[in-house]
Write a protein that holds these residues in place. Sequence first.
Motif, PDB file in Angstrom:
ATOM      1  N   GLN A 146       0.831  -1.196   0.000  1.00  0.00           N
ATOM      2  CA  GLN A 146       0.000   0.000   0.000  1.00  0.00           C
ATOM      3  C   GLN A 146       0.869   1.251   0.000  1.00  0.00           C
ATOM      4  N   GLU A 147       0.255   2.364  -0.364  1.00  0.00           N
ATOM      5  CA  GLU A 147       0.968   3.639  -0.259  1.00  0.00           C
ATOM      6  C   GLU A 147       1.296   3.913   1.205  1.00  0.00           C
ATOM      7  N   LYS A 148       2.512   4.336   1.435  1.00  0.00           N
ATOM      8  CA  LYS A 148       2.968   4.625   2.792  1.00  0.00           C
ATOM      9  C   LYS A 148       2.333   5.908   3.299  1.00  0.00           C
ATOM     10  N   LYS A 149       1.830   5.834   4.505  1.00  0.00           N
ATOM     11  CA  LYS A 149       1.262   7.031   5.117  1.00  0.00           C
ATOM     12  C   LYS A 149       2.383   8.039   5.394  1.00  0.00           C
ATOM     13  N   ASN A 150       2.096   9.278   5.109  1.00  0.00           N
ATOM     14  CA  ASN A 150       3.048  10.366   5.366  1.00  0.00           C
ATOM     15  C   ASN A 150       4.348  10.212   4.581  1.00  0.00           C
ATOM     16  N   ALA A 151       4.263   9.592   3.412  1.00  0.00           N
ATOM     17  CA  ALA A 151       5.448   9.498   2.559  1.00  0.00           C
ATOM     18  C   ALA A 151       5.871  10.886   2.102  1.00  0.00           C
ATOM     19  N   SER A 152       7.182  11.097   2.005  1.00  0.00           N
ATOM     20  CA  SER A 152       7.679  12.392   1.541  1.00  0.00           C
ATOM     21  C   SER A 152       7.458  12.514   0.037  1.00  0.00           C
ATOM     22  N   GLU A 153       7.570  13.735  -0.451  1.00  0.00           N
ATOM     23  CA  GLU A 153       7.387  13.939  -1.887  1.00  0.00           C
ATOM     24  C   GLU A 153       8.472  13.226  -2.687  1.00  0.00           C
ATOM     25  N   ARG A 154       9.689  13.202  -2.142  1.00  0.00           N
ATOM     26  CA  ARG A 154      10.769  12.482  -2.828  1.00  0.00           C
ATOM     27  C   ARG A 154      10.442  10.999  -2.910  1.00  0.00           C
ATOM     28  N   GLU A 155       9.954  10.423  -1.820  1.00  0.00           N
ATOM     29  CA  GLU A 155       9.598   9.009  -1.831  1.00  0.00           C
ATOM     30  C   GLU A 155       8.494   8.727  -2.842  1.00  0.00           C
ATOM     31  N   ARG A 156       7.524   9.614  -2.924  1.00  0.00           N
ATOM     32  CA  ARG A 156       6.443   9.424  -3.889  1.00  0.00           C
ATOM     33  C   ARG A 156       6.968   9.520  -5.327  1.00  0.00           C
ATOM     34  N   ASP A 157       7.904  10.446  -5.556  1.00  0.00           N
ATOM     35  CA  ASP A 157       8.493  10.573  -6.893  1.00  0.00           C
ATOM     36  C   ASP A 157       9.239   9.292  -7.276  1.00  0.00           C
ATOM     37  N   LEU A 158       9.982   8.734  -6.328  1.00  0.00           N
ATOM     38  CA  LEU A 158      10.699   7.493  -6.607  1.00  0.00           C
ATOM     39  C   LEU A 158       9.730   6.346  -6.850  1.00  0.00           C
ATOM     40  N   GLY A 159       8.609   6.340  -6.127  1.00  0.00           N
ATOM     41  CA  GLY A 159       7.586   5.327  -6.349  1.00  0.00           C
ATOM     42  C   GLY A 159       6.987   5.418  -7.733  1.00  0.00           C
ATOM     43  N   ARG A 160       6.819   6.638  -8.218  1.00  0.00           N
ATOM     44  CA  ARG A 160       6.281   6.810  -9.570  1.00  0.00           C
ATOM     45  C   ARG A 160       7.271   6.305 -10.614  1.00  0.00           C
ATOM     46  N   ILE A 161       8.571   6.477 -10.343  1.00  0.00           N
ATOM     47  CA  ILE A 161       9.581   5.920 -11.255  1.00  0.00           C
ATOM     48  C   ILE A 161       9.508   4.394 -11.242  1.00  0.00           C
ATOM     49  N   TRP A 162       9.415   3.823 -10.062  1.00  0.00           N
ATOM     50  CA  TRP A 162       9.347   2.364  -9.928  1.00  0.00           C
ATOM     51  C   TRP A 162       8.175   1.780 -10.712  1.00  0.00           C
ATOM     52  N   LEU A 163       7.004   2.414 -10.614  1.00  0.00           N
ATOM     53  CA  LEU A 163       5.784   1.829 -11.162  1.00  0.00           C
ATOM     54  C   LEU A 163       5.307   2.519 -12.429  1.00  0.00           C
ATOM     55  N   SER A 164       6.184   3.258 -13.089  1.00  0.00           N
ATOM     56  CA  SER A 164       5.765   4.016 -14.258  1.00  0.00           C
ATOM     57  C   SER A 164       5.369   3.097 -15.401  1.00  0.00           C
ATOM     58  N   ALA A 165       4.425   3.580 -16.197  1.00  0.00           N
ATOM     59  CA  ALA A 165       3.992   2.848 -17.384  1.00  0.00           C
ATOM     60  C   ALA A 165       4.469   3.582 -18.633  1.00  0.00           C
TER      61      ALA A 165
END
Length: 577
Positions: free
Chosen positions: A558-577
């Motif tokens: 699941q999405e991590k609660k209180n994730a930083s913006e940097r962490e979210r950006d890295l997550g988008r790289i990981w799961l990008s289509a």
Amino acid sequence: MSESRIHFTISFCEPQAHYVEIEMDISGFPSGNLDLKMPVWTPGSYLIREFARHIECLTAESDNNLLQTVKQNKNTWRVVNHEGSAKISYRVYGFEASVRTNFINIDHAFLSPAATFLYPDGYIDHPSTVTINLPAQWTTVSTGLPRLSKDIHLYQADNFDILFDSPIEIGNQDTWQFEAAGVQHEFAMVGGGNYDKRRLTEDITRIVEEETAIWGENPNRNYVFITHNYQTGSGGLEHLNSTVLGASRNAYQSDTAYKNFLSLVAHEYFHLWNVKRLRPAALGPFNYNEENYTEGLWIMEGFTAYYDNLVIRRCGLLSVEEYLNMLATEFNLVYNRPGYRIQSAALASFDTWIKQYRPDENTPNTSISYYNKGAMLAAALDVQIIAGTNGQKRLDDVLRAAYAHFFKAENRGFEEQEFAALAEAITGVDLSDIFEAAHSVAELDYNFYFNKVGYELVDLLHDSTELSLGIRTTNQDGRIIIKHVERGSGAWDAGLNVDDELIAINGNRADTAGKELEFLLNHGKVDDIADIMVARDGLIRIIHTPLRKTTKQQWAIQEKKNASERERDLGRIWLSA
């Protein structure tokens, strides 16, 4: 050896009885004795299968004179005192429907070459040619072997490694061609089905081009997908420039089943690089006479199991939620088997020859799958690299560099330490904990990695108060039979056994609908003792069995609660289509 020759002729006199006839013509060999061998296993399926048991009526002749043949051991025949040339004839029975074994009937023939062709001992590198004589009712041959003639079905293999890695489908399969990543592809559909050719072609083209981009090149000029469609089918086996898939013929219109089929395609195609070319040192050149041991299948199969669904996500054919659910399945499959505390991913790889393809009632208690555990470790590596390089690199870069170094530059297999060292050199990221975890039953804290890309692994049943005896049962002719006893459960400690017939619970007759067991688990308490009456080999006994809290786990990413913006950006790289 330039003047020596090996030629096979394949014929079908009794396909309805599941036989193929093979003639092996050899010439130009040194006079004397010649030992002919059949592989005991086929690459990609790590089990000694004893293919030689299906050979019948082997004879040898030269100039119409019979030569003496003597069987030396289970898979070796000696042609005695030949004069440099001989014709060896034999029949092979094939009636096992799988992606790795021969299957012949009146409708078609699937030939697994390791289960079909003999090779001269000591001449594994010798080229050969194959002529296929089609019965009148069949029209089509599908194989990755290059065809030498437009007029007859004559094919060539540069050596026996290539021959054994080139399955042959013969019959009236539905075939079509398409180009992807500059490579000509053929799809061969056997057994009918409700597939949509246009949709399959478009989606598989995307898969091929995405995987080619990951590895940097496509090493083939042509590639063949052979798909066997059954009432209920699954599974696949990779080959050098082809694959054999199993599917359910009428499931292509189901969204879930269709996406699972695409994941299977992505998995087997990914092997075109990962295992068929980039490989552990133990997996090539092959010894076809015995087991070929490696601890590296968690990389070859596990990484491939990680990438198959990820590639489908990158192609835009899975949503982020669908992909994360599929990845979480790997964790659920491992953590719901007590065997994860017993067997490491590396040991599962090494023991594949005696465990992976021979499951029994105790398998979940003693072992894991290197597919699932390897995928978990690959996910940790990927997100660790993404986080450690601020999204500049990922596991793709490691695989591409390993392929270029070990296969293309040095044309050899790798040792795991070399692979790990290259991964750290390419990324500049410390990955030692993950590689070490492959050799240990101690579990990684996966959230240490997932949190870096804005996600977390959560056990949705962590606070569950559900109870369990620790057994799994099945109904057999109105009887309730125990089929599995979980390690460490109340049933395990009390001594309930697989194959016990469950008769009564606390004096109440057990019913096939499971109501008595359900009542016990819903109204009991931890450490309550249940009197379980069973019949064991015809004898009645009562087993006093404690109730325990269930060990069942249900993991979700699941999405991590209180994730930083940097962490979210890295997550988008990981799961990008």
